[in-house]
Write an enzyme that holds these catalytic residues in place. Structure first.
Site, mmCIF file in Angstrom:
data_model
loop_
_atom_site.group_PDB
_atom_site.id
_atom_site.type_symbol
_atom_site.label_atom_id
_atom_site.label_comp_id
_atom_site.label_asym_id
_atom_site.label_seq_id
_atom_site.Cartn_x
_atom_site.Cartn_y
_atom_site.Cartn_z
ATOM 1 N N GLY A 144 -8.835 4.724 -2.623
ATOM 2 C CA GLY A 144 -8.066 4.196 -1.497
ATOM 3 C C GLY A 144 -7.215 5.283 -0.864
ATOM 4 O O GLY A 144 -7.128 5.382 0.365
ATOM 5 N N TYR A 150 -11.278 -1.196 2.955
ATOM 6 C CA TYR A 150 -11.614 -2.000 1.784
ATOM 7 C C TYR A 150 -12.385 -1.173 0.770
ATOM 8 O O TYR A 150 -13.145 -0.271 1.125
ATOM 9 C CB TYR A 150 -12.449 -3.225 2.177
ATOM 10 C CG TYR A 150 -11.662 -4.265 2.924
ATOM 11 C CD1 TYR A 150 -10.809 -5.126 2.245
ATOM 12 C CD2 TYR A 150 -11.751 -4.386 4.297
ATOM 13 C CE1 TYR A 150 -10.072 -6.087 2.922
ATOM 14 C CE2 TYR A 150 -11.020 -5.338 4.985
ATOM 15 C CZ TYR A 150 -10.185 -6.183 4.287
ATOM 16 O OH TYR A 150 -9.446 -7.123 4.953
ATOM 17 N N TYR A 193 0.772 1.000 1.273
ATOM 18 C CA TYR A 193 1.131 1.556 2.578
ATOM 19 C C TYR A 193 2.573 2.071 2.585
ATOM 20 O O TYR A 193 2.856 3.104 3.191
ATOM 21 C CB TYR A 193 0.910 0.523 3.687
ATOM 22 C CG TYR A 193 -0.548 0.165 3.838
ATOM 23 C CD1 TYR A 193 -1.513 1.147 4.065
ATOM 24 C CD2 TYR A 193 -0.978 -1.143 3.725
ATOM 25 C CE1 TYR A 193 -2.843 0.841 4.178
ATOM 26 C CE2 TYR A 193 -2.322 -1.476 3.842
ATOM 27 C CZ TYR A 193 -3.249 -0.480 4.064
ATOM 28 O OH TYR A 193 -4.574 -0.792 4.177
#
Length: 190
Positions: free
Chosen positions: A123, A112, A157
């Site tokens: 990220g 997160y 992803y």
């Protein structure tokens, strides 16, 4: 973007809880009933639960910090507040949804980032670090669960080579949601 991670210790528990509650709430509050979110936050991120997770030698949290230079031009590593975090579970600390030999994998249970730091490369930095740690442990793959309605994370992803291999139910309050299980083969990733 200059940042670094620190492996969490019990001394970091208050920072970890604070960033955990803030990031989860910001990510999911608008898509779920308030009472369900409130109940989930109180149980999932209670001091007792987080302390137990931190004491498990096969669960490791990593806090992400902005790199700030001090007045002398050096890096100030005594950061006050993390901007994100991730949690890796190894061996028996992994969720049971993997359905494979856990000695060969690592679960990325949480990753997160505070909203104001998203879409800036942080990220990617965290997923790269999680992959690096997993490869250093000589694991064949890293896996995770992501909510089927978390479209931006699913796309993230996918861009990083993760593929879907199943699903499971994730419960928030009285709401039973579907998480897709994704994995990344590390044996052919440089």
């Amino acid at each position: 973007m200059k940042c670094f991670i620190n492996k969490c210790t019990l001394n970091d528990i208050d920072k970890l809880i604070k960033v955990s509650i803030k990031t989860f709430s910001d990510t999911f509050s608008s898509l779920n009933e308030l009472e369900n979110i409130k109940n989930y936050l109180e149980t999932a991120f209670s001091k007792e639960k987080i302390e137990k997770e931190l004491k498990n030698q096969n669960s490791n949290f990593y806090l992400l910090y902005n790199e700030i230079n001090d007045d002398d031009g050096g890096v100030n590593s005594n950061q006050s507040d993390p901007i994100g975090y991730f949690k890796l579970n190894d061996l028996d600390a992994q969720g049971s949804d993997n359905h494979e030999d856990t000695s060969n994998s690592i679960e990325l249970e949480r990753i997160y980032l505070l909203k104001e730091h998203q879409k800036k490369g942080y990220g990617q930095f965290m997923i790269d670090k999680a992959i690096e740690i997993s490869k250093n442990k000589q694991r064949s793959y890293i896996w995770l669960g992501v909510w089927e309605k978390n479209y931006s994370s699913l796309e993230f992803y996918k861009r990083n080579g993760f593929i879907k291999f199943g699903s499971h139910t994730f419960i928030i309050g009285d709401d039973h949601q579907i998480d897709y299980l994704l994995k990344l083969n590390l044996t052919n990733k440089n």
